[in-house]
Enzyme design. Structure first.
Site, mmCIF file in Angstrom:
data_model
loop_
_atom_site.group_PDB
_atom_site.id
_atom_site.type_symbol
_atom_site.label_atom_id
_atom_site.label_comp_id
_atom_site.label_asym_id
_atom_site.label_seq_id
_atom_site.Cartn_x
_atom_site.Cartn_y
_atom_site.Cartn_z
ATOM 1 N N ASP A 72 0.818 -1.203 0.000
ATOM 2 C CA ASP A 72 0.000 0.000 0.000
ATOM 3 C C ASP A 72 0.855 1.258 0.000
ATOM 4 O O ASP A 72 2.045 1.240 0.344
ATOM 5 C CB ASP A 72 -0.956 0.013 1.190
ATOM 6 C CG ASP A 72 -0.238 0.050 2.537
ATOM 7 O OD1 ASP A 72 0.775 -0.664 2.681
ATOM 8 O OD2 ASP A 72 -0.683 0.776 3.443
ATOM 9 N N GLU A 131 -0.123 -1.008 5.759
ATOM 10 C CA GLU A 131 0.981 -0.587 6.625
ATOM 11 C C GLU A 131 0.937 0.904 6.936
ATOM 12 O O GLU A 131 1.387 1.334 8.000
ATOM 13 C CB GLU A 131 2.320 -0.937 5.963
ATOM 14 C CG GLU A 131 3.539 -0.792 6.867
ATOM 15 C CD GLU A 131 4.164 0.593 6.845
ATOM 16 O OE1 GLU A 131 5.014 0.874 7.705
ATOM 17 O OE2 GLU A 131 3.795 1.414 5.961
#
Length: 365
Positions: A72, A131
């Site tokens: 991400d 994350e």
């Protein structure tokens, strides 16, 4: 669309950047990574868990190395698709969201998985989601909870941007909220009240006088920091406030536990009449550079004239591995100071260099 894992990792980085994957929207990139690992690698067991893609070899090697990277990014800021430019020195630079944090690191790991036929270590690859946001969404945390056997190994390498340096371990972090209470009154008769904002003055004085500890661990120098990061108080322009609060962040060296860090912060403000609440905390990670598997990585980086070794000041997911007794380092292309910026960019030479250093390490060349 398919990802070509055998392509130059620079081109693979650009391809990954061109797949939007803001936090909580990682399905498309996870699908493509899973497909590529299943179709373009040999000897890997591939498993999908939500939007986490896992792959590992079982060759019976004496050591297992974990390569982990998040898929991400922070929200796109008009910086996708990627683009190549030349810097002032004429060197090629790749611009785009995630070029630093951390699709270049992901590209290196994927490329090596597809192009190393006979690694000297068993490999575990973990590409995870969530994350960049609250810990509850962190895909690595979900694996830790649901598939902990996938986190077993002798060394974990996270592809966090480090400019080609080995950034060992990480500092711990905690946030404390310190509150003061007073008596509300009209500001025209201020002596009738007790100003809660004024009561923050001795707290701020102690922060201003604070001297950060410096400590050397495995040759890495960590410097702690205790800082005010938020202040709040006030009712109206003509009211003496009866409540105020200050948020303090403590970044502590990994030789302290969370409990020891909390005790230290309490000690700093000892004797002051305040409310004290811990609002967030996470442990640090010791470098673990004396482990045999880590020594091999250091030797490989040195043989290529890499950046060397330094402490990691920020908190990263290496802490999860350290808590399990696994040495963990941050190692990837890109300047961490450029992460999350609108003009995020990575010198392509760093992608090539990190790929070469890890190839030497994983093949024993």
């Amino acid at each position: 669309m398919t990802l070509d894992l055998s392509a130059d990792p620079i081109a693979l980085t650009a391809a990954l950047v061109d797949i939007p994957s803001e936090s909580l929207d990682e399905k498309v990139i996870a699908d493509l990574v899973e497909q590529a690992l299943r179709e373009q690698t040999r000897g890997f067991e591939v498993v999908r868990h939500g939007n986490v893609v896992l792959a590992r070899t079982n060759l019976g090697r004496p050591e297992r190395v974990i390569l982990a990277g998040h898929l991400d990014t922070v929200p796109i800021a008009d910086n996708v698709p990627s683009r190549f430019e030349r810097d002032a020195a004429g060197e090629q630079v790749l611009y785009g969201c995630g070029t630093v944090d951390m699709k270049s690191g992901d590209a290196v790991f994927l490329h090596l998985a597809a192009t190393i036929a006979d690694p000297v270590h068993d490999l575990t690859l973990i590409f995870y989601d969530g994350e960049e946001i609250a810990a509850v969404h962190n895909g690595l945390g979900h694996i830790e909870r649901d598939l902990p056997q996938w986190l077993e190994g002798d060394l974990a390498i996270l592809g966090e941007p480090s400019g080609g340096w080995i950034e060992a371990g990480c500092q711990g972090t905690l946030r404390a909220r310190i509150g003061t209470a007073g008596v509300r009154a009209h500001s025209a008769r201020s002596w009738k009240g007790d100003n809660a904002i004024h009561q923050l003055a001795p707290i701020l004085a102690r922060l201003a006088d604070y001297r950060a500890r410096e400590v050397d661990i495995d040759g890495c120098g960590y410097r702690e920091g205790l800082s005010a990061v938020r202040i709040a108080g006030g009712v109206a322009g003509n009211v003496i406030p009866d409540a105020a609060e200050l948020d303090v962040n403590f970044r502590f060296a990994p030789d302290r536990s969370v409990e020891q860090a909390i005790a230290h912060v309490r000690e700093v403000f000892d004797g002051l009449e305040v409310d004290f609440e811990i609002t967030d905390s996470a442990p640090g990670a010791l470098p673990g550079l004396t482990a045999p598997a880590a020594k091999g990585l250091i030797d490989s980086v040195n043989s290529h004239g890499g950046g060397g070794i330094r402490a990691k000041y920020g908190w990263t997911d290496v802490s999860r591995f350290a808590a399990r007794g696994i040495p963990a380092v941050n190692f990837g292309p890109g300047d961490p100071n450029l992460a999350h910026k609108r003009d995020e960019h990575c010198p392509t030479a760093q992608i090539t260099a990190v790929t070469a250093m890890l190839r030497t390490y994983l093949t024993g060349a």
